[in-house]
Design an enzyme around this catalytic site. Structure first.
Site, PDB file in Angstrom:
ATOM      1  N   TYR A 133     -14.277   8.213  54.421  1.00 10.29           N
ATOM      2  CA  TYR A 133     -13.309   7.106  54.557  1.00 10.29           C
ATOM      3  C   TYR A 133     -13.931   5.747  54.230  1.00 10.29           C
ATOM      4  O   TYR A 133     -13.374   4.714  54.593  1.00 10.29           O
ATOM      5  CB  TYR A 133     -12.779   7.004  55.995  1.00 10.29           C
ATOM      6  CG  TYR A 133     -12.393   8.296  56.648  1.00 10.29           C
ATOM      7  CD1 TYR A 133     -11.282   9.010  56.222  1.00 10.29           C
ATOM      8  CD2 TYR A 133     -13.116   8.786  57.732  1.00 10.29           C
ATOM      9  CE1 TYR A 133     -10.914  10.190  56.856  1.00 10.29           C
ATOM     10  CE2 TYR A 133     -12.753   9.963  58.366  1.00 10.29           C
ATOM     11  CZ  TYR A 133     -11.651  10.659  57.916  1.00 10.29           C
ATOM     12  OH  TYR A 133     -11.299  11.814  58.558  1.00 10.29           O
ATOM     13  N   CYS A 174     -27.795  17.025  49.352  1.00 14.75           N
ATOM     14  CA  CYS A 174     -27.797  16.904  47.895  1.00 14.75           C
ATOM     15  C   CYS A 174     -26.438  16.483  47.364  1.00 14.75           C
ATOM     16  O   CYS A 174     -25.758  17.268  46.682  1.00 14.75           O
ATOM     17  CB  CYS A 174     -28.247  18.225  47.285  1.00 14.75           C
ATOM     18  SG  CYS A 174     -29.842  18.694  47.936  1.00 14.75           S
ATOM     19  N   GLY A 183      -3.735   6.696  67.956  1.00 13.53           N
ATOM     20  CA  GLY A 183      -3.866   5.696  66.904  1.00 13.53           C
ATOM     21  C   GLY A 183      -4.436   4.364  67.313  1.00 13.53           C
ATOM     22  O   GLY A 183      -4.717   3.524  66.447  1.00 13.53           O
ATOM     23  N   ARG A 193      -9.663   8.231  69.663  1.00 12.20           N
ATOM     24  CA  ARG A 193     -10.720   7.286  69.288  1.00 12.20           C
ATOM     25  C   ARG A 193     -10.968   6.204  70.350  1.00 12.20           C
ATOM     26  O   ARG A 193     -12.107   5.836  70.610  1.00 12.20           O
ATOM     27  CB  ARG A 193     -10.313   6.627  67.968  1.00 12.20           C
ATOM     28  CG  ARG A 193     -11.415   5.858  67.287  1.00 12.20           C
ATOM     29  CD  ARG A 193     -10.867   5.093  66.082  1.00 12.20           C
ATOM     30  NE  ARG A 193     -10.031   5.851  65.203  1.00 12.20           N
ATOM     31  CZ  ARG A 193     -10.447   6.436  64.070  1.00 12.20           C
ATOM     32  NH1 ARG A 193     -11.705   6.341  63.715  1.00 12.20           N
ATOM     33  NH2 ARG A 193      -9.591   7.098  63.313  1.00 12.20           N
TER      34      ARG A 193
HETATM   35  N1  LLP Z   1      -2.214  12.833  67.908  1.00  8.14           N
HETATM   36  C1  LLP Z   1      -2.154  13.440  66.711  1.00  8.14           C
HETATM   37  C2  LLP Z   1      -0.997  14.282  66.384  1.00  8.14           C
HETATM   38  C3  LLP Z   1      -3.184  13.235  65.782  1.00  8.14           C
HETATM   39  O1  LLP Z   1      -3.113  13.835  64.583  1.00  8.14           O
HETATM   40  C4  LLP Z   1      -4.294  12.427  66.108  1.00  8.14           C
HETATM   41  C5  LLP Z   1      -5.379  12.205  65.159  1.00  8.14           C
HETATM   42  C6  LLP Z   1      -4.336  11.829  67.402  1.00  8.14           C
HETATM   43  C7  LLP Z   1      -3.258  12.058  68.257  1.00  8.14           C
HETATM   44  C8  LLP Z   1      -5.469  10.972  67.871  1.00  8.14           C
HETATM   45  O2  LLP Z   1      -5.561   9.791  67.158  1.00  8.14           O
HETATM   46  P1  LLP Z   1      -6.565   8.610  67.613  1.00  8.14           P
HETATM   47  O3  LLP Z   1      -6.130   8.115  68.970  1.00  8.14           O
HETATM   48  O4  LLP Z   1      -7.934   9.151  67.669  1.00  8.14           O
HETATM   49  O5  LLP Z   1      -6.387   7.601  66.564  1.00  8.14           O
HETATM   50  N2  LLP Z   1     -11.020  11.837  61.200  1.00  8.14           N
HETATM   51  C9  LLP Z   1     -10.397  10.523  61.116  1.00  8.14           C
HETATM   52  C10 LLP Z   1      -9.242  10.374  62.057  1.00  8.14           C
HETATM   53  C11 LLP Z   1      -8.205  11.456  61.911  1.00  8.14           C
HETATM   54  C12 LLP Z   1      -7.115  11.369  62.933  1.00  8.14           C
HETATM   55  C13 LLP Z   1      -6.375  12.659  62.995  1.00  8.14           C
HETATM   56  N3  LLP Z   1      -5.353  12.680  63.976  1.00  8.14           N
HETATM   57  C14 LLP Z   1     -11.465   9.465  61.328  1.00  8.14           C
HETATM   58  O6  LLP Z   1     -12.623   9.802  61.514  1.00  8.14           O
HETATM   59  O7  LLP Z   1     -11.158   8.273  61.262  1.00  8.14           O
END
Ligand code: LLP
Length: 418
Positions: A316, A343, A239, A276
């Site tokens: 988003y 499209c 996150g 991310r």
């Molecule tokens: N752990 C779990 C259980 C998760 O569901 C996720 C992401 C992460 C870790 C990694 O989160 P990060 O560090 O990347 O924030 N497609 C969306 C983001 C979806 C996130 C899904 N889960 C976007 O493009 O913003």
């Protein structure tokens, strides 16, 4: 910090000119910097260096086996959410003892696969799943290490589609019920509760939501220990937010200085499922301008990449910085929509964006595309998926080739009597 920089008006990835790569591989394509990937990983690893911890790279973010392998070579574990991701992580050389398995719809086959491979733990998302994991483990004569994914009911103040720790969310088990689930797990022969898991959302730009949920989790860890459970891991999920345009994103050290004191109190090894923050700014999408088009009210720049290649703007309303790969002196700024050939009216990479005027054939870079870019791409409109290129210093490697038309229909079959 990232390795995409302009030198004399030309965009470079590490030591290579992006325009030169485009000439070789054609457009569109994803371009990643190896050094950015590893330095982002190192920055997080070092920021949390004072406490026992494991960074599990979140495979869904950018699943290319070369990227996962690069992460493994740095010492990262993996956060996986499907049998497919587990397969990728193992192929990439991730130590199974560093793999955590989340996701609220694990199938029996996936559970069995993960047990056979000896992963670090399952993050359990429901009572029924808990029972099934116990069943599979006892049937196969093993014990499944588990953490309950708790839903701490925390507002991460992010886009609603990527908030996961609110009580309305489908994820995790409400904190108030978690205790009972752990007690069940303690009694079942196939389960070994060793951790607590949370993941409250993505693109979180301040540490307060983490701090609030950690206080709740620390109390739970204490109560579980009183009941005799050997809770050794606290998994705070992923996150950590990053800068896309002008948002202010805390550096890893800022998250760490807010969270380490709280994490220390848990007396646990801390797991982070980072996606991310490692991958986002380690990649760009390079696209060519096809046409300039003047609508009645708007100017459109039609490019050869589309929502099927990068869906974040459509899904988003995400803003990604876009800029010419080669800057032109004195090009006037114009307000345009950057749109793809798909499209759908929702097919855009940017809307009402001031960009220097561009011509057909010019290259544009869409920045911060290393996370949830290629990984979320599709073949919609029967568009071939684009290649992924990894740069390391002066070298560029094709880590996924461009798909062909034959690839598009591979696996399809026309019934004989048709
Ligand atoms: N752990 C779990 C259980 C998760 O569901 C996720 C992401 C992460 C870790 C990694 O989160 P990060 O560090 O990347 O924030 N497609 C969306 C983001 C979806 C996130 C899904 N889960 C976007 O493009 O913003």
């Amino acid at each position: 910090m990232n390795d995409f920089t302009y030198k004399n008006g030309a965009l470079y990835c590490e030591e290579l000119r992006v325009a030169d790569i485009a000439e070789k591989v054609g457009t569109p394509f994803y371009l990643y910097s190896r050094n950015t990937f590893s330095s982002h990983y190192k920055a997080i690893d070092e920021a949390f260096g004072d406490i026992p911890h494991l960074v599990c790279y979140s495979v869904k973010t950018n699943s290319n086996v070369a990227i996962v392998s690069l992460m493994a070579s740095q010492g990262a574990g993996a956060d996986v959410v499907s049998g497919g991701e587990l397969y990728r992580a193992l192929q990439a050389g991730v130590d199974p003892k560093k793999i955590v398995f989340a996701g609220l719809g694990k199938t029996e086959a996936e559970i069995e696969y993960a047990l056979k491979e000896g992963i670090l733990m399952f993050n359990v998302e429901s009572s029924q799943e808990l029972m099934l994991i116990n069943e599979v483990a006892t049937r196969t004569g093993t014990e499944a290490p588990i953490a309950v994914r708790v839903n701490p009911d925390i507002d991460p103040r992010t886009h609603p589609y990527i908030a996961t720790g609110l009580k309305q969310s489908k994820f995790g088990i409400p904190l108030a019920q978690a205790m009972a689930e752990y007690e069940v797990a303690q009694r079942l022969p196939g389960l070994n509760p060793i951790g607590i898991h949370q993941h409250i959302g993505s693109q979180i730009l301040d540490s307060a939501p983490f701090e609030n949920s950690l206080t709740k989790i620390t109390n739970l860890a204490k109560s579980l220990r009183v009941l005799g459970m050997d809770i050794r891991y606290v998994n705070i999920g992923g996150g950590f937010g990053i800068q896309y345009t002008d948002e202010e994103a805390p550096a890893p050290e800022q998250f760490a200085s807010a969270l380490v004191p709280l994490l220390n109190e848990t007396g646990c090894t801390v797991i982070m499922e980072v996606g991310r923050m490692i991958a986002g700014n380690a990649g760009i999408l390079v696209t060519s301008v096809l046409y300039n088009k003047q609508g009645e009210e708007k100017k459109f720049v039609v490019v050869d990449a589309a929502m099927n290649d990068l869906i974040r703007p459509s899904l988003y309303q995400a803003a990604h910085q876009i800029a010419p790969v080669v800057q032109k002196d004195g090009a006037p700024e114009v307000k345009v929509d950057v749109v793809g050939p798909v499209c759908e009216s929702g097919d855009f990479l940017a809307q009402d964006r001031e960009l220097p005027e561009v011509q057909s054939g010019d290259l544009l870079a869409v920045f911060t595309a290393g996370a949830y870019g290629f990984a979320m791409s599709s073949n919609y409109n029967s568009r071939t998926r684009v290649p992924e290129i990894l740069v390391s210093g002066r070298k560029a490697y094709v880590i996924r080739r461009r798909e062909t038309y034959e690839d598009l229909i591979r696996g399809e079959a026309i019934p004989e009597d048709l």
